[in-house]
Design a protein around this motif. Structure first.
Motif, PDB file in Angstrom:
ATOM      1  N   PRO A 199       7.580  11.489   0.767  1.00  0.00           N
ATOM      2  CA  PRO A 199       8.891  10.948   1.152  1.00  0.00           C
ATOM      3  C   PRO A 199       9.650  10.390  -0.053  1.00  0.00           C
ATOM      4  O   PRO A 199       9.055  10.033  -1.062  1.00  0.00           O
ATOM      5  N   VAL A 200      10.979  10.313   0.097  1.00  0.00           N
ATOM      6  CA  VAL A 200      11.801   9.749  -0.973  1.00  0.00           C
ATOM      7  C   VAL A 200      12.032   8.248  -0.788  1.00  0.00           C
ATOM      8  O   VAL A 200      12.397   7.563  -1.736  1.00  0.00           O
TER       9      VAL A 200
ATOM     10  N   LEU B  98       9.199   6.510   7.092  1.00  0.00           N
ATOM     11  CA  LEU B  98       9.238   7.379   5.923  1.00  0.00           C
ATOM     12  C   LEU B  98      10.498   8.235   5.994  1.00  0.00           C
ATOM     13  O   LEU B  98      10.753   8.881   7.015  1.00  0.00           O
ATOM     14  N   THR B  99      11.265   8.223   4.928  1.00  0.00           N
ATOM     15  CA  THR B  99      12.489   9.013   4.849  1.00  0.00           C
ATOM     16  C   THR B  99      12.224  10.167   3.901  1.00  0.00           C
ATOM     17  O   THR B  99      11.837   9.956   2.748  1.00  0.00           O
ATOM     18  N   TRP B 100      12.469  11.389   4.372  1.00  0.00           N
ATOM     19  CA  TRP B 100      12.064  12.586   3.646  1.00  0.00           C
ATOM     20  C   TRP B 100      13.188  13.258   2.873  1.00  0.00           C
ATOM     21  O   TRP B 100      12.945  14.179   2.110  1.00  0.00           O
ATOM     22  N   SER B 101      14.417  12.831   3.081  1.00  0.00           N
ATOM     23  CA  SER B 101      15.538  13.450   2.372  1.00  0.00           C
ATOM     24  C   SER B 101      16.677  12.441   2.262  1.00  0.00           C
ATOM     25  O   SER B 101      16.689  11.421   2.938  1.00  0.00           O
ATOM     26  N   ASP B 102      17.618  12.754   1.393  1.00  0.00           N
ATOM     27  CA  ASP B 102      18.809  11.927   1.248  1.00  0.00           C
ATOM     28  C   ASP B 102      19.930  12.554   2.065  1.00  0.00           C
ATOM     29  O   ASP B 102      19.788  13.627   2.624  1.00  0.00           O
ATOM     30  N   GLY B 103      21.051  11.892   2.110  1.00  0.00           N
ATOM     31  CA  GLY B 103      22.207  12.450   2.798  1.00  0.00           C
ATOM     32  C   GLY B 103      22.529  11.703   4.072  1.00  0.00           C
ATOM     33  O   GLY B 103      21.922  10.669   4.389  1.00  0.00           O
ATOM     34  N   GLN B 104      23.491  12.241   4.818  1.00  0.00           N
ATOM     35  CA  GLN B 104      23.968  11.568   6.027  1.00  0.00           C
ATOM     36  C   GLN B 104      22.953  11.579   7.158  1.00  0.00           C
ATOM     37  O   GLN B 104      22.886  10.644   7.936  1.00  0.00           O
ATOM     38  N   ASN B 105      22.204  12.646   7.287  1.00  0.00           N
ATOM     39  CA  ASN B 105      21.235  12.771   8.380  1.00  0.00           C
ATOM     40  C   ASN B 105      19.844  13.047   7.821  1.00  0.00           C
ATOM     41  O   ASN B 105      19.286  14.129   8.021  1.00  0.00           O
ATOM     42  N   PRO B 106      19.248  12.059   7.163  1.00  0.00           N
ATOM     43  CA  PRO B 106      17.934  12.300   6.565  1.00  0.00           C
ATOM     44  C   PRO B 106      16.848  12.429   7.631  1.00  0.00           C
ATOM     45  O   PRO B 106      16.938  11.839   8.699  1.00  0.00           O
TER      46      PRO B 106
ATOM     47  N   PHE C   6       0.825  -1.209   0.000  1.00  0.00           N
ATOM     48  CA  PHE C   6       0.000   0.000   0.000  1.00  0.00           C
ATOM     49  C   PHE C   6       0.861   1.261   0.000  1.00  0.00           C
ATOM     50  O   PHE C   6       0.682   2.148  -0.832  1.00  0.00           O
ATOM     51  N   TYR C   7       1.790   1.342   0.940  1.00  0.00           N
ATOM     52  CA  TYR C   7       2.612   2.546   1.022  1.00  0.00           C
ATOM     53  C   TYR C   7       3.453   2.736  -0.241  1.00  0.00           C
ATOM     54  O   TYR C   7       3.592   3.857  -0.738  1.00  0.00           O
ATOM     55  N   GLY C   8       3.990   1.663  -0.782  1.00  0.00           N
ATOM     56  CA  GLY C   8       4.773   1.774  -2.014  1.00  0.00           C
ATOM     57  C   GLY C   8       3.943   2.303  -3.167  1.00  0.00           C
ATOM     58  O   GLY C   8       4.340   3.246  -3.870  1.00  0.00           O
ATOM     59  N   ALA C   9       2.780   1.718  -3.373  1.00  0.00           N
ATOM     60  CA  ALA C   9       1.914   2.148  -4.478  1.00  0.00           C
ATOM     61  C   ALA C   9       1.361   3.550  -4.236  1.00  0.00           C
ATOM     62  O   ALA C   9       1.275   4.365  -5.161  1.00  0.00           O
ATOM     63  N   TYR C  10       0.999   3.844  -2.995  1.00  0.00           N
ATOM     64  CA  TYR C  10       0.437   5.158  -2.667  1.00  0.00           C
ATOM     65  C   TYR C  10       1.476   6.258  -2.891  1.00  0.00           C
ATOM     66  O   TYR C  10       1.193   7.291  -3.517  1.00  0.00           O
TER      67      TYR C  10
ATOM     68  N   ASP D 133       4.129   6.096  -4.785  1.00  0.00           N
ATOM     69  CA  ASP D 133       4.362   6.188  -6.233  1.00  0.00           C
ATOM     70  C   ASP D 133       3.304   7.071  -6.887  1.00  0.00           C
ATOM     71  O   ASP D 133       3.612   7.900  -7.741  1.00  0.00           O
ATOM     72  N   SER D 134       2.058   6.891  -6.495  1.00  0.00           N
ATOM     73  CA  SER D 134       0.961   7.659  -7.098  1.00  0.00           C
ATOM     74  C   SER D 134       1.064   9.142  -6.804  1.00  0.00           C
ATOM     75  O   SER D 134       0.899   9.965  -7.699  1.00  0.00           O
TER      76      SER D 134
END
Length: 167
Positions: A115-116, A136-144, A60-64, A66-67
């Motif tokens: 989220p990314v 849920l991860t909202w950013s990339d990098g060392q301290n997301p 669900f979360y993956g498809a949601y 993505d949408s």
């Protein structure tokens, strides 16, 4: 005789399609099929089980995500609504709608942006329900920036029955 010829034709077309798909799928998935080099990308296996509550939450979360990530696609909004209807119990759909009206934020993600990355982990079960923790991860990098959502699913209907921000 005509049925056999038609069956053979369909089988040949199916085999050709499968071989073509096998050739282009790695390119579409962003993986490399270089042979004879040590830099060839390794394929990550993704699997699931529609009977497993946490797999369904992850699906669900993956498809949601993505949408809503593809918000410029005209079908994205309709798909997100259909996913909510399919995966959430009617009572939880109402709870999500009430949250959104009050907070002006997405009631599935508890946020206004997308989220990314995401993951879902089984955390336990009892009394006919399973609990998963969605990260849920909202950013990339060392301290997301990371947020977590506690998701409860009914083991009989496999529907999500409760979403709560965690920790």
């Amino acid at each position: 005789m005509r049925t056999r010829a038609r069956t053979t034709l369909f089988a040949a077309a199916g085999i050709a399609a499968a071989l073509s798909l096998g050739a282009i799928t790695p390119a579409l998935a962003g993986t490399s099929q270089q042979t004879g080099t040590k830099s060839a990308a390794t394929a990550a296996a993704v699997q699931g089980d529609p009977r497993a509550a946490t797999t369904r939450v992850a699906d669900f979360y993956g498809a949601y995500i993505d949408s809503i990530w593809d918000n410029e696609d005209p079908a994205a909004s309709a798909n997100a609504k259909a996913l909510r209807k399919f995966y959430l119990s009617p009572a939880e759909q109402k709870t999500v709608a009430a949250f959104e009206a009050k907070e002006h934020a997405d009631g599935i993600l508890f946020a206004q942006n997308v989220p990314v990355k995401w993951s879902a982990t089984y955390t336990g079960s009892g009394a006919g329900h399973a609990t998963s923790l969605v990260t849920l991860t909202w950013s990339d990098g060392q301290n997301p920036e990371v947020t977590k959502i506690k998701v409860q699913s009914d083991l009989q209907t496999r529907k999500i029955t409760d979403l709560q921000p965690a920790g």
